[in-house]
Design a protein around this motif. Structure first.
Motif, short mmCIF file in Angstrom:
data_model
loop_
_atom_site.label_atom_id
_atom_site.label_comp_id
_atom_site.label_asym_id
_atom_site.label_seq_id
_atom_site.Cartn_x
_atom_site.Cartn_y
_atom_site.Cartn_z
N ALA A 139 5.02 4.87 2.21
CA ALA A 139 5.35 6.21 2.71
C ALA A 139 5.99 6.13 4.10
CB ALA A 139 4.11 7.09 2.74
N MET A 140 5.41 5.29 4.97
CA MET A 140 5.98 5.14 6.31
C MET A 140 7.36 4.50 6.25
SD MET A 140 2.77 4.21 8.80
CE MET A 140 1.80 3.19 7.67
N GLU A 141 7.51 3.50 5.40
CA GLU A 141 8.80 2.83 5.25
C GLU A 141 9.86 3.81 4.75
OE1 GLU A 141 10.40 -1.24 3.20
OE2 GLU A 141 9.06 0.01 2.00
N SER A 142 9.52 4.58 3.74
CA SER A 142 10.46 5.57 3.21
C SER A 142 10.79 6.64 4.24
CB SER A 142 9.88 6.23 1.96
OG SER A 142 9.76 5.31 0.91
N GLY A 143 9.79 7.05 5.00
CA GLY A 143 10.01 8.03 6.05
C GLY A 143 10.94 7.51 7.13
N LEU A 144 10.75 6.25 7.52
CA LEU A 144 11.63 5.63 8.51
C LEU A 144 13.07 5.56 8.00
CD1 LEU A 144 9.39 2.74 9.84
CD2 LEU A 144 10.32 4.62 11.19
N SER B 202 0.83 -1.20 0.00
CA SER B 202 0.00 0.00 0.00
C SER B 202 0.87 1.26 0.00
CB SER B 202 -0.92 0.01 1.22
OG SER B 202 -0.17 0.26 2.40
N LYS B 203 0.28 2.34 -0.48
CA LYS B 203 1.00 3.62 -0.50
C LYS B 203 1.30 4.10 0.91
CE LYS B 203 -0.64 5.12 -4.95
NZ LYS B 203 -0.20 6.19 -5.80
N ASP B 204 0.39 3.84 1.85
CA ASP B 204 0.63 4.26 3.23
C ASP B 204 1.85 3.56 3.81
OD1 ASP B 204 -1.56 5.90 3.12
OD2 ASP B 204 -2.91 4.49 4.14
#
Length: 120
Positions: free
Chosen positions: A10-15, A5-7
């Motif tokens: 996004a969280m993985e990339s942010g981490l 999922s995009k969510d």
């Protein structure tokens, strides 16, 4: 499904970006007294903004890059590391990482709740 999922992306990339920012800030602080050392910074936000504009067209595959600040010198030996700036950057990255970790844990808790109650 959740992992694609995009969510989640996004969280993985942010981490990953927050972790890299912490590493770069620590590297800068550890070179505070190294002559001719130039501070480095992580570039992430511009890629994020571009992908937000293309939300429906692009999967979240954010990239970070490290840039060296060659333009300034804080001391006669040309080192440009500012301990206060780096400490603040390190703290900011820590807070972002902690927030995203909590958000990700909350998402897993929601899935666990659905899976446990779907069987009843």
């Amino acid at each position: 499904m959740f992992y694609n999922s995009k969510d989640f992306r996004a969280m993985e990339s942010g981490l990953n970006a927050a972790w890299l920012q912490q590493k770069v800030a620590i590297q800068n602080l550890s070179n505070l007294e190294t002559p001719h050392y130039k501070s480095k910074s992580v570039v992430f936000e511009d890629v994020l903004n571009k992908n937000m504009r293309d939300y429906d067209k692009t999967p979240y595959q954010f990239r970070t890059s490290i840039q060296t600040n060659e333009s300034t010198s804080r001391r006669p030996d040309e080192n440009n590391v500012d301990a206060d700036t780096e400490s603040l950057s390190l703290y900011k990255a820590y807070v972002q990482y902690s927030y995203l970790t909590q958000k990700l844990n909350g998402s897993f808790a929601n899935f666990r709740y659905v899976l446990n109650n779907a069987m009843k």
